[in-house]
Write a protein that holds these residues in place. Sequence first.
Motif, mmCIF file in Angstrom:
data_model
loop_
_atom_site.group_PDB
_atom_site.id
_atom_site.type_symbol
_atom_site.label_atom_id
_atom_site.label_comp_id
_atom_site.label_asym_id
_atom_site.label_seq_id
_atom_site.Cartn_x
_atom_site.Cartn_y
_atom_site.Cartn_z
ATOM 1 N N PHE A 86 -50.856 38.351 18.736
ATOM 2 C CA PHE A 86 -49.713 37.481 18.461
ATOM 3 C C PHE A 86 -48.615 37.627 19.518
ATOM 4 C CE2 PHE A 86 -51.237 38.109 13.937
ATOM 5 C CZ PHE A 86 -51.800 36.840 13.835
ATOM 6 N N SER A 102 -48.777 32.610 15.227
ATOM 7 C CA SER A 102 -49.571 32.597 16.458
ATOM 8 C C SER A 102 -48.695 33.119 17.584
ATOM 9 C CB SER A 102 -50.048 31.177 16.785
ATOM 10 O OG SER A 102 -48.940 30.344 17.086
ATOM 11 N N ALA A 132 -55.819 33.186 17.225
ATOM 12 C CA ALA A 132 -55.888 34.620 16.925
ATOM 13 C C ALA A 132 -57.002 34.915 15.934
ATOM 14 C CB ALA A 132 -54.546 35.102 16.373
ATOM 15 N N ASP A 134 -52.809 33.827 8.256
ATOM 16 C CA ASP A 134 -51.965 33.646 9.438
ATOM 17 C C ASP A 134 -51.101 32.392 9.319
ATOM 18 O OD1 ASP A 134 -53.021 35.919 10.554
ATOM 19 O OD2 ASP A 134 -54.460 34.854 11.827
ATOM 20 N N THR A 154 -59.893 31.494 23.822
ATOM 21 C CA THR A 154 -59.415 32.799 23.367
ATOM 22 C C THR A 154 -59.654 33.806 24.456
ATOM 23 O OG1 THR A 154 -61.483 33.574 22.420
ATOM 24 C CG2 THR A 154 -60.125 32.166 21.026
ATOM 25 N N ASN A 194 -56.556 28.819 13.986
ATOM 26 C CA ASN A 194 -55.638 29.673 14.731
ATOM 27 C C ASN A 194 -56.413 30.442 15.805
ATOM 28 O OD1 ASN A 194 -53.841 31.798 15.542
ATOM 29 N ND2 ASN A 194 -52.712 31.508 13.635
#
Length: 654
Positions: free
Chosen positions: A231, A177, A34, A173, A105, A32
């Motif tokens: 998110f 996302s 995040a 998670d 990211t 993920n």
Amino acid sequence: MYLGQQGPDALCPAHAIGKGEALQIEPLATANPATISSATLATTVADVPAKVNPSTRLNHTFIVVLANAGVVIHVSYKQAPNQARQILGTLQVSAQSSSTPVPSTSTSTTTTQKGSHVQPHVVNPPNEYSGVYQGQGFDTCAAPSTGAMSAWLSSPYRAIGIYIGGANRACGDGNLSSSWVDTVTSNGWNLMPLYVGLQAPCTSFATIDPNQAAAQGSQAADDAVNLARGFSLPTGTLITFDMENYSRGGSCSQTVMTFLSAWTQELHARNYLSGVYSSVSSGISDLISYAGSIQEPDTIYFARWDGAATTSDSAIPSQDWSHHQRIKQYEGGHNETYNGVTINIDTDQFDATLYNRAGSSTHHMPGFSQFGTDRYQLHTDGSIWLYNGSPSSWQQLDNNPLTVAITADGNGGLYQLHSDGEIWKYVGPPMSGNCFCGWQRLDNNPATTAIAVDGKGQLYQLHNDGTVWLYQGPPMTGWQELDKWSGNVELATDGLGGLYLLHSDGSIYKYQGTPYSWQQLDNNPATIDIGADGKGNLYQLHNDGTLWLYQGTPMTGWQELDNWSGNIAFAADNVGNLYVLHSDGSIWKYQSTPMTNWLEVDNNPAAVAIAADGNGDLYQLHNDGSIWLYQGPPITGWQNIDNYWQTTALSGAY
């Protein structure tokens, strides 16, 4: 130990709470984003370069990204991290691979003209889900897949509680996302992010330290905000703390209330709404008992598993949290199936403001307008105050708990917006005793999400369907529709009567004086905020921190003034001054040369918002509610003009 990732349709107990010692290893390439972006601290693990998350003590999980080995490691713990550290100490990397790409990211550092490295501040574009939701919903431990959410559109539910973090969060998670949030909200779902942090000291979970309750409450709020932003849950979103049942009384109750008060205060400082989940017999009863002595949450989410789908409860006074401020969990964990998809859920009844765009403008101080000289402040209890010209001298004008925003013009006009969509104009006199006679109602449309006024005294409102309206009088009926584009998300006005719109796709439009006649000025999807000053200058801020000035040629006529990734807000006054606020709390004044010539006027990390007014005065709001006026010289020349902890917004006039 767990290898790989959670499946898309995991059947998890809805109300799983708490953590133990556990290890998960998953491929980096499919992790993920995040999760990866939370690991920002460079270090070495087993002599291998790694990045780890700095929030371990808040979420009780070590997240280790080994880019060369192509894996992400999660090690969780309940109370003390010793065993988790021992587990990490046994790690051996037998082979490395440099071919595994690291998903993109927002955590890379950037060097700018000001000569240092900072983590870029990413401001997410607004999601278009409704503010007030009245109806049924559910919460579950892990976010269901987007396919499951689509299947459940045949259910009676249109709201879902999603767990985003905390020391006692049981589920990871998984599907959650920013793209998941965008998908489900566009399909009509309302979201309520839940944070399961440290619990009451008289429970068996990972618990609050009574000696650090306020600090830990504030830290939890900051962590929740950072997770929410990761998110794509924008400012103005309600974030609810899950405080499980505990034995009321004595130091245990006092610790919990101190913690939750700090939680709410910090969420307000970060421009998010605060909620608290708890049992009626414990946390909710304590909130009622402590009312008036703590910072109370905007919304209560109370558990009473009696099967009654209502937000009324005999134990909660009817006047408390009575304005779209309640959610009830009326049935505990059980399976339900729609279109062949089964999820274990708790069921809830909502009458709550889940998102407040009117109060969500990131790090602005609504109520201060750059068009005039009057200064106002709005408190979290809805009270409105006028500055009388000397430090700590403020006159109360109103105290309606429904008030969510204020705005002022250059002609002495002051307006307030209520959470139910009502708009009121101050006509005087100030409140006296129980008389609040000095306000005239101009409209009562529940679709209203924002109001704005320009330097000429023209008042506008924005509805949740994107329509824009100009007030022409008389009250209630005298509104003219100017636009009806569903993508409209923000209004901006200048001192010369100019009106501008920001669309959800980043495009900017200027009103041409005739209803439905708008000129497009730009179409950059990176745009997250717009604003104008008393001289008609228009600015836009991008999600990479760049700040731009419009110079007169649509689409191409934008001049870049700054590209500092830490820019999170700007303020412009009536005389042409421009200021920016950085994520580290520093404030800078533009000195007329783009990119390189900015003067630092303060560097206080407590600063959360800035504003400027028609006198050319600059103000800042701190996270403790204090307000400061800049008098010069830079850094030291700030005068404290108020220090009330409930201050949530400021306003002035062009």
